[in-house]
Design an enzyme around this catalytic site. Structure first.
Site, PDB file in Angstrom:
ATOM      1  N   GLY A   1     -26.122   6.255   5.625  1.00 35.68           N
ATOM      2  CA  GLY A   1     -25.425   7.113   4.662  1.00 35.68           C
ATOM      3  C   GLY A   1     -26.191   7.216   3.365  1.00 35.68           C
TER       4      GLY A   1
ATOM      5  N   GLY B   1     -25.593   8.623  -0.902  1.00 33.87           N
ATOM      6  CA  GLY B   1     -24.781   9.205  -1.964  1.00 33.87           C
ATOM      7  C   GLY B   1     -25.613   9.415  -3.210  1.00 33.87           C
ATOM      8  N   GLY B   2     -24.935   9.754  -4.307  1.00 37.49           N
ATOM      9  CA  GLY B   2     -25.652  10.025  -5.545  1.00 37.49           C
ATOM     10  C   GLY B   2     -26.303   8.798  -6.144  1.00 37.49           C
TER      11      GLY B   2
ATOM     12  N   GLY C   1     -27.449   6.053  -4.281  1.00 33.17           N
ATOM     13  CA  GLY C   1     -28.387   5.366  -3.413  1.00 33.17           C
ATOM     14  C   GLY C   1     -28.041   5.518  -1.947  1.00 33.17           C
TER      15      GLY C   1
ATOM     16  N   VAL D   1     -27.132   3.788   2.023  1.00 29.93           N
ATOM     17  CA  VAL D   1     -26.417   2.703   2.690  1.00 29.93           C
ATOM     18  C   VAL D   1     -27.145   2.404   4.001  1.00 29.93           C
ATOM     19  CG1 VAL D   1     -24.235   1.911   3.654  1.00 29.93           C
ATOM     20  CG2 VAL D   1     -24.234   3.477   1.694  1.00 29.93           C
TER      21      VAL D   1
ATOM     22  N   LYS E   1     -25.424  -1.281   0.563  1.00 31.88           N
ATOM     23  CA  LYS E   1     -25.612  -0.121  -0.299  1.00 31.88           C
ATOM     24  C   LYS E   1     -26.596  -0.488  -1.405  1.00 31.88           C
ATOM     25  CE  LYS E   1     -22.892   3.091  -3.169  1.00 31.88           C
ATOM     26  NZ  LYS E   1     -21.506   3.384  -3.651  1.00 31.88           N
TER      27      LYS E   1
ATOM     28  N   ASP F   1     -11.463   9.048  -6.463  1.00 32.47           N
ATOM     29  CA  ASP F   1     -12.397   9.796  -5.620  1.00 32.47           C
ATOM     30  C   ASP F   1     -11.972   9.725  -4.152  1.00 32.47           C
ATOM     31  OD1 ASP F   1     -14.547  11.479  -5.261  1.00 32.47           O
ATOM     32  OD2 ASP F   1     -16.045   9.873  -5.145  1.00 32.47           O
TER      33      ASP F   1
END
Length: 290
Positions: free
Chosen positions: A46, A48-49, A51, A53, A69, A166
């Site tokens: 995975g 995200g903004g 970093g 995972v 992560k 979120d």
């Protein structure tokens, strides 16, 4: 009359001290690098903004496999979110929340270690993998996520609850039995639970498509902001469409609610579910989502 509770962006540990802490291990970056073959891309599960995972193997832990992560060293958002995640998850315990195992903090090298969820995110199953989840599976996932959210808002064992800020399908993870667990507490805020109409004044953050319009325009964050976002998740589960669908002129929330009001319910549900849902179940689910 509303009572305003101001709160800065850094959560203080005193907010949740009555709740018991989970053991939280401090890892070295060497350990985490070894667990992921030097953070090899083949283990990336995975992004995200803040970093990426990775799936990692740590032999001396309670289980062998974890989700690691690693925060990007150039991310301005990463460090504050990192400490909020550590702060929250070390004090919250619920079967529908992802457990934090430990963390690494070596200057610019920062990482969080979570329990590994083998079935990934709810978002991926709907919008990337094309998994066919039947109605019973979808209900089980939604009920599990709702229980986790309800615990955050009212059941943390303190006079303060947690507003996730979120809630979205990519932050709902699924274990080997497709049980749902809420993840990613980097934007979470503390708020009093003893007054329904109390709000926290804070900078507007979250994800478009799931964001409560009242919160977006006023900056007044309440538990209802999470409830709105969860309603969007329910519509996503029912319709099989993402919250921001490029084929629609408006967001899923507006599109679906307009058609529900027009009585076009059967036209918007996921085509794979048609003729596989009882009318009473669909009616109750829709009422809850709206």
């Amino acid at each position: 009359m509303m009572l305003t509770v101001t709160n800065d962006e850094k959560t203080t540990s005193s907010s949740l001290t009555p709740a018991p802490e989970q053991p939280c291990r401090c890892f070295s970056m060497f350990e985490l690098s070894s667990a992921t073959d030097g953070f090899d891309e083949k283990w990336c599960i995975g992004q995200g903004g803040c970093g990426k995972v990775y799936k990692g193997k740590i032999s001396d832990g309670p289980t062998n496999t974890y989700a690691i992560k690693r925060l990007h060293f150039m991310s301005d958002q990463g460090e504050p979110d990192f400490w909020v995640d550590v702060e929250m998850l070390s004090r919250l315990r619920h079967c529908n929340l992802v457990s934090l195992i430990g963390y690494c903090n070596e200057g610019k090298d920062m990482a969080l270690v979570y329990e590994y969820m083998p079935n990934g995110t709810l978002y991926d199953h709907f919008h990337k993998k094309g998994t066919v989840l039947n109605w019973s599976q979808r209900l089980k996932i939604c009920i599990g996520a709702a229980r986790g959210l309800h615990y955050l808002h009212t059941g943390t064992g303190t006079q303060h609850g947690v507003i996730h800020r979120d809630v979205k399908s990519s932050n709902i993870l699924l274990d080997q039995n497709y049980a749902a667990k809420i993840a990613d507490f980097g934007l979470a805020k503390i708020g009093p639970t003893n007054q329904t109409h109390t709000y926290v004044s804070t900078a507007v953050k979250g994800t478009f498509g799931y964001m409560d319009p009242d919160y977006f325009y006023t900056g007044r964050l309440t538990r209802k902001s999470d409830v709105y976002a969860f309603g969007v998740v329910l519509l996503e589960v029912m319709c099989g469409r993402p919250a921001l669908d490029k084929s629609l002129d408006e967001g899923l929330a507006i599109w679906a609610q307009d058609r529900i009001k027009q009585g076009n319910l059967t036209q918007i549900i996921d085509s794979r579910l048609r003729d596989h849902i009882s009318k009473s179940s669909l009616k109750e689910f829709t009422r809850t989502a709206v």
